[in-house]
Design an enzyme around this catalytic site. Sequence first.
Site, short mmCIF file in Angstrom:
data_model
loop_
_atom_site.label_atom_id
_atom_site.label_comp_id
_atom_site.label_asym_id
_atom_site.label_seq_id
_atom_site.Cartn_x
_atom_site.Cartn_y
_atom_site.Cartn_z
N SER A 103 0.85 -1.19 0.00
CA SER A 103 0.00 0.00 0.00
C SER A 103 0.89 1.25 0.00
O SER A 103 1.64 1.46 -0.94
CB SER A 103 -0.96 -0.04 1.19
OG SER A 103 -1.99 0.91 1.02
N ASP A 114 -9.05 -4.50 -6.23
CA ASP A 114 -8.66 -3.56 -5.18
C ASP A 114 -9.51 -2.30 -5.26
O ASP A 114 -9.42 -1.55 -6.23
CB ASP A 114 -7.17 -3.20 -5.35
CG ASP A 114 -6.61 -2.44 -4.16
OD1 ASP A 114 -7.39 -1.82 -3.42
OD2 ASP A 114 -5.38 -2.47 -3.98
N HIS A 174 -7.67 -5.22 -1.59
CA HIS A 174 -6.38 -4.57 -1.35
C HIS A 174 -5.38 -5.50 -0.66
O HIS A 174 -4.18 -5.39 -0.87
CB HIS A 174 -6.60 -3.31 -0.51
CG HIS A 174 -5.40 -2.42 -0.41
ND1 HIS A 174 -4.68 -2.01 -1.51
CD2 HIS A 174 -4.78 -1.87 0.67
CE1 HIS A 174 -3.68 -1.23 -1.12
NE2 HIS A 174 -3.71 -1.15 0.19
#
Length: 741
Positions: free
Chosen positions: A611, A686, A718
């Site tokens: 991320s 995602d 995600h």
Amino acid sequence: MKGKLKCIGLMLAIGLLSSMSAMAQNKQFTLEDLNFGGVNYRKFYPENRYTTWWGDRLIRLNLDYCAEVDKTSGKEKRIVSLDEINKVAGLSGSELVRSLYYAAFPYADKPVISVENSGERFLYNFKTKKVEWRSGVLSTDPGHNVYGDEKQSSEWNSASRATAFVAGNQLYVADAKGNIAKLTTDGSRDIVYGQSVHRDEFGINGGLFWSPKGNKLAFYRMDQSMVTDYPLVNIPEIDWTPKEGQSRIDTPEPIKYPMAGETSHKVTVGVYDLRTKKTVYLQAGDPTDRYFTNIAWSPDETTIYMFELNRDQNDCRLVSYDAASGEKKGELYRETDEKYVEPLHPIVFLPWDNSKFIMQSQKDGYNHLYLFNKDGKEIKQITNGKWVVMDFLGFDAKSHDIIYSSNEANPIQQNIWTVNVDNGKRKLVDESGKGWHNGTISASGRYILDNYQEPTVPRKISIINSETAKCFNYFTAPDPWKGYNLPEYSTGTIKAADGVTDLYYRLVKPVNFDPKKKYPTVVYVYGGPHAHNVDARWHWASRSWETYMAQKGYVLFILDNRGSENRGKAFEQVTFRHLGQEEMKDQMKGVDFLRTLSYVDTTRIGVHGWSFGGFMTISLMTNHPDVFKVGVAGGPVIDWKWYEVMYGERYMDTPQTNPEGYRQTSLLNKAKDLKGKLQIIIGLNDPVVVPQHEFSFLKACIAAGTQPDFFVYPGEPHNMRGHQSVHLHERITQYFEDYLK
């Protein structure tokens, strides 16, 4: 001869025991042992006790029974079983209550447990052995069977026993008798009721807010019809067979995704009165480019409070509204900042004085507690210092104490404190004064359950008397890693790139470490706001994957750079309008530190993160291509103009107002600078860092002639769920094994 044979036998036995002991100490973990989702994971996770409070009584929750815990001895006494509840309630098959882990004891003075099955709530009296009440939402009337698989959110109030819920995009309220009122008719994927808004920013995690006595319900309404669809695709399971006439083609599953600088949704707040059956909306004005958050009720249910924020997120106001009419009553507080203000906590009224409330704010540079009267006059700052209040736990009404957790003792610790509202005296009340403590308090605030870890303590649970500060041990978890050959976990500080600020790091040395050897080293990074990696938990909060890599002969290094959480406003805001730049400078100071370690092979340094950490991984590899030989970037942000409005604009402003910042931080123009081996991994579905980021970077790499590797998990969001996480970490590990070792 017999003596000689006896001696030889003894020597063989000693040798065998020594060999067995050596084998035991050399036991190795697998990812099935260490990784969340692994088949053996729970065996190697520190044992826990799941608990809740029944007034001032501590209750242990289990799958099939609940037990009361003696607060001075820790002894348990069973009070109710799952089989008993199901039998008395007449439940069977799909209607069975499956677990008591989520049970509640909502009435401090009544022996009643609250449990749910797939669609109903039950109140069971374990003294009289009777079901006192059931929700009736799943009644025999098919028209009332509106929960089912459609339920999107729900909230029950123990005082009125009313339930608010969203089903089929419409908002309903069921009263204590099971009478259902349908509050909306226009709900859709464009018009969203009673669910989280503003993409879960500003501390928002739901959209239904009962008044204290359960007579009124506040709820969010989000109009996102003007927000652009982002085209995600649903890929069926591999064993899926289409029905006759059904297409085999993947189906589109678009999401509403407001990107930075683009049109965002509009939120309003409604209030439903169970007595009058009427709904009003708060008269907050035009909701365009505004955020409404941290909704709170006055104890008498007449007033609603919420924080209102402009789109620039630099002007925050606490506003009160009449709950009956929706009319604005007044602006109680205003806070501005040249960068941003981020309200995360609703106000809380003093239980012994309803004319005063507690508010949290970073206005002096650190998150602290303030006392206001109900008219908005600040009476005083209750806590202060160069440390942050991390969690408000509750009140001890008798002593006028606030119970909270903070990192006052050490920036990487979380300890439990009390502060007296009247005189401001603070007191550390947890057992050790070290480690990382998570507290929950009893109804009166007299008792605190302290579930904590220290670097050498997997878990310990204590019961604290907040008035006397006496602690009683309830449970100490055994070391689930005993008998395994472990790496060395350590922590320390280095100076940030500003030359002044202390940054905390974690260092994990390889198993069977030899200081004369040179080891490949992986920098694990996150680096973004609202997160940190290094704290005083077990093994200094080391991720299990680090232990797995240490078994394979790697050094692991983890540094919390400026921009991460719990160090104050200036520490966090230094990254404003240029995300990744100051963070990289600090991470490179970490690399400078690694260069001082004789056992680190500086020709074999890798980097990995997910991320924001994925963004940092590619940033480091392309800005410092001669330093990092291998990288694995998971779900990385590539260009902040494609990230969501609320988070993106808080830290970067808009692409229109900060074009230079967006250009500087974009990784698209860095694709040409990639030298090392880079693997990018994403979940195809995602909804957080949408795939446009990675696909665009791949396209830029193709144009530049650079060669990253790419792997995708179809259907995953995600983060990879369940056992796929084991597959993911096998893939990450193998990439370093192939190219860094």
